[in-house]
Design a protein around this motif. Structure first.
Motif, PDB file in Angstrom:
ATOM      1  N   ALA A  52     109.296  21.075  83.170  1.00 20.72           N
ATOM      2  CA  ALA A  52     108.906  19.806  83.796  1.00 20.72           C
ATOM      3  C   ALA A  52     108.308  20.068  85.172  1.00 20.72           C
ATOM      4  O   ALA A  52     108.651  21.039  85.850  1.00 20.72           O
ATOM      5  CB  ALA A  52     110.123  18.896  83.907  1.00 20.72           C
ATOM      6  N   THR A  53     107.417  19.196  85.595  1.00 22.29           N
ATOM      7  CA  THR A  53     106.746  19.378  86.890  1.00 22.29           C
ATOM      8  C   THR A  53     107.583  18.880  88.054  1.00 22.29           C
ATOM      9  O   THR A  53     107.274  19.169  89.210  1.00 22.29           O
ATOM     10  CB  THR A  53     105.395  18.649  86.879  1.00 22.29           C
TER      11      THR A  53
ATOM     12  N   TYR B  39     114.094  22.079  81.931  1.00 23.86           N
ATOM     13  CA  TYR B  39     114.309  22.408  83.338  1.00 23.86           C
ATOM     14  C   TYR B  39     114.906  23.804  83.467  1.00 23.86           C
ATOM     15  O   TYR B  39     115.634  24.269  82.578  1.00 23.86           O
ATOM     16  CB  TYR B  39     115.239  21.379  83.986  1.00 23.86           C
TER      17      TYR B  39
ATOM     18  N   LYS C 151     112.449  16.610  78.524  1.00 23.40           N
ATOM     19  CA  LYS C 151     111.817  17.650  79.326  1.00 23.40           C
ATOM     20  C   LYS C 151     112.747  18.845  79.497  1.00 23.40           C
ATOM     21  O   LYS C 151     113.965  18.732  79.377  1.00 23.40           O
ATOM     22  CB  LYS C 151     111.425  17.087  80.697  1.00 23.40           C
TER      23      LYS C 151
ATOM     24  N   GLY D  12     112.373  21.622  88.388  1.00 26.32           N
ATOM     25  CA  GLY D  12     111.057  21.660  87.780  1.00 26.32           C
ATOM     26  C   GLY D  12     110.272  22.837  88.322  1.00 26.32           C
ATOM     27  O   GLY D  12     110.757  23.605  89.153  1.00 26.32           O
TER      28      GLY D  12
END
Length: 724
Positions: A369-370, A311, A309, A333
């Motif tokens: 990323a969440t 960031y 992911k 995130g």
């Protein structure tokens, strides 16, 4: 926040006659944009990167860079020496003496030439090496791959071309201490490299830490070394070291940076790092930030972690007194607001990518990323424990061994990633360093094996220390390398020569173990491009090869391409814009020497002082165009080559109206090197009876005759003679 947008000033050259300190990165991962290039763009990127590195290390004093390209090799089996309208897929080749826009586009599309992409990628991949470049003043380059033709029925392209890229130097690194020039002060650039030693010391001091701890230490160190430079963020402030990473690592507490300096410094430290997990990488991105120290242009980082992911790391806004201090905008995130806009998770800050970022990076590379990044046990440093390692003799789908330490590595007996230790078995035995090596009695199997290839510059300067490739795959990318006074011959697995073990980009890796490629060199003459003294023609104040003319109408503003490095005044720029000043060389006879250093012309060694002056314009690298003949002579002989300042120039063009209304000339001797005769070249030359073309084939003779006849309407009674 303050990030200065760069100014991609590109000179669109449609010249119908002219075809147109020892620093090293850690790994290929430091240059992800380069891996997206191919063909002519990759060739140009590599050549520019080599010369840019020379400038950064104080080994080159001119930011005007000639790139030689073999176009035939680029196209391969698709290459043709001439192309019809049908070949190009256009309706009309030329109109009014010039190629049509669709012809120019078709030629460019054949090669996929994109100078703006090349420069954007260089700026992204080389946060340190371009510290001297004033992106606000811009850069220039030919906007197209040019060709020539004597008729409207076909286009011809030479096998090789030289493209000149000109980068403007920041005033602080300019030899004249002024912006907009291409002359580099090598004393200052050599001194700047000291800052990089300090940066690498930071990397070395944190080498035993986990990947997460390294990144955190880099962020903290940058914030410790500098504060936000509010004065430099003012709209009228110059673009200087406050926008670079030099001020971060120069050891001077009084020098500070804006966001661009923070982001470049963080990326540089990451690029110099050998992470425990090789998938970790860092990029700089630009756009608009809302929040923090204020809305506006901004540069920040995206870090790709081992979890796959991406960031956000905004070091600027993690500094003391900012909205993200200390770690709210470190590996954070974000919530996706649109394809180009994200809202940080922990603070009210929004990031919007600009077009230069979205052009370079894929949607996946820009997706955030969440959730915030959470350090994992797989990210431990040297000596740390690992949950994926089992005790003595135990088996594990990842690793086994006694006292496993480090990321996915075994303890006693096991020496490499995903390898077994004492008696351990392993199904995931693919390795980067040494690959598939079992420990004491261990066994492993792998479908794909990866080995590490190290690079030895063998006395030169090199970008990269190593790269990882698959056995059975091509080596592909080979690093840039240079050595003062030498030319790179190639790479070999042998340190003793190229006779055995020669490796090219297309060579297939058959070695199943880690190995080293050695650079091999041959000495070149003292006039090579590595000179920092300015004695060579390449690095003189105003090299002849750095000036080019265009076959477009004179009103077209393309003067930047023939910019004089020493002439920064508005008057000089206007003179160049109108085709005057240093774009011409004045000659007195065929046998002579001319000196064009520093933009000044002097003539010596004249063999026939009775002849009046002629004028030649520089129309390309080592190429000249006759602008005005010897006006009082009845017989005019145009030489095929002219020696100037140690270089040999080939005469390739007869310019617009060169002989217009000439009432003296009766005979013209032309060389077979002529590639184009511009409109009206012989218009009104009423006494012209004979044109002799010396040398060349019958085909070349016929081609030149067609060009002359097409250029002027009064050629029907002229006799054309081919003199072999």
């Amino acid at each position: 926040m303050k990030h200065r947008k760069y100014s991609p000033i590109i000179s669109i050259i449609i010249c119908l006659t002219l075809l147109v300190g020892n620093l090293s990165f850690t790994s290929i991962a430091a240059s992800p944009r380069r891996s997206k290039l191919s063909g002519i763009n990759a060739v140009i990127y590599d050549a520019l990167a080599t010369e840019i590195t020379k400038i950064a290390s104080g080994n080159r004093n001119s930011a005007s860079i000639d790139v030689n390209v073999n176009l035939k090799n680029i196209l391969g089996s698709a290459w043709k020496s001439s192309y019809t309208a049908q070949d190009l897929g256009v309706s009309t080749i030329a109109s009014g003496g010039y190629f049509t826009g669709e012809t120019d586009t078709a030629i460019n599309n054949m090669f996929h030439y994109s100078p703006s992409t090349i420069v954007e990628y260089l700026m992204s991949d080389m946060p340190y090496e371009l510290y001297w470049f004033d992106k606000t003043s811009g850069w220039t380059a030919p906007g197209s791959i040019s060709a020539y033709s004597g008729t409207t029925t076909y286009v011809e392209i030479d096998e090789t071309t030289t493209l000149t890229f000109i980068f403007k130097v920041a005033s602080g690194y300019s030899a004249s201490n002024s912006s907009g020039t291409t002359s580099v002060n090598t004393t200052k650039t050599r001194a700047a490299s000291n800052a990089m030693t300090n940066a690498r010391n930071i990397v070395n001091a944190n080498s035993s830490k986990s990947d997460y701890e390294k990144l955190l230490a880099y962020k903290n160190k940058i914030c410790e070394l500098v504060s936000y430079n509010t004065a430099a963020a003012a709209d009228d402030a110059p673009y200087d070291d406050a926008y670079q990473l030099i001020y971060v690592f120069d050891g001077n507490a009084a020098t500070n940076v804006v966001c661009e300096g923070y982001a470049k410094a963080f990326k540089y430290l990451c690029d110099q790092t050998t992470f425990n997990n090789s998938s970790i990488s860092c990029q700089t991105v630009v756009g608009i930030m809302d929040g923090g120290l204020g809305a506006g242009d901004h540069m920040w980082n995206i870090v790709h972690m081992e979890d796959g992911k991406n960031y956000i790391v905004d070091v600027t806004n993690c500094d003391n007194g900012t909205i993200g201090n200390p770690n709210k905008l470190f590996l954070t995130g974000a919530t996706k607001l649109s394809n180009i806009k994200y809202q940080a998770k922990n603070v009210d800050v929004k990031y919007t990518y600009d077009s230069s970022t979205t052009r370079q990076f894929s949607a996946g590379e820009l997706a955030i990323a969440t959730t915030d990044y959470t350090p994992s046990n797989n990210n431990s440093g040297n000596g740390g424990s690992n949950n994926n390692n089992s005790g003595g003799g135990g088996s594990n789908n990842n690793n086994s061994g006694n006292g496993g330490s480090n990321n996915n590595n075994s303890g006693g007996g096991g020496s490499n990633n995903n390898n077994s230790g004492n008696g351990g078995s392993n199904n995931n035995s693919s390795s980067v360093s040494g690959g598939n090596t079992s420990g004491n009695g261990g066994s492993s199997s792998s479908a794909t094996k990866t080995v590490r290839v190290y690079f030895n510059a063998n006395g030169g300067t090199i970008f990269y220390q190593y790269m990882d490739i698959k056995v059975g795959g091509k080596y592909g990318f080979l690093p840039y390398a240079y050595r003062t006074g030498y030319e790179l011959v190639g790479w070999s697995t042998s340190p003793y020569g190229m006779s055995s073990g020669s490796i090219t980009a297309n060579s297939v890796c058959s070695l199943t173990y880690n190995h080293t490629l050695y650079a091999h060199w041959k000495a070149v003459s003292s006039g090579n491009n590595d000179s920092a003294s300015g004695s060579s023609s390449d690095t003189s104040g105003s090299s002849a090869g750095n000036n080019n003319s265009t076959s477009k109408p004179a009103s077209q503003d393309n003067w930047g391409y023939s910019d004089n490095p020493e002439g920064s005044s508005e008057a000089n720029r206007e003179a160049r814009k109108n085709g005057d000043s240093n774009s011409k060389i004045h000659l007195v006879a065929d046998d002579m020497e001319i000196d064009i250093s520093d933009g000044k012309v002097s003539v010596s060694n004249v063999s026939d002082s009775t002849m009046s002056s002629a004028a030649y314009s520089i129309c390309g690298n080592n190429k000249l165009k006759l602008s005005k003949p010897l006006t009082k002579a009845k017989t005019v002989t145009i030489p095929s080559k002219i020696k100037a300042n140690g270089k040999t120039y080939t005469v390739t063009q007869i310019g617009n109206n060169a002989f217009k209304n000439n009432k003296k000339v009766t005979k013209v001797n032309l060389p077979s090197t002529i590639k184009k005769v511009e409109k009206g070249a012989f218009s009104g030359a009423s006494k012209l009876k004979t044109v002799v073309i010396k040398g060349g084939s019958k085909k070349t003779f016929n081609k030149i005759v067609k060009m002359i006849k097409a250029s002027s309407s009064n050629m029907k009674k002229v006799k054309f003679v081919h003199q072999k």
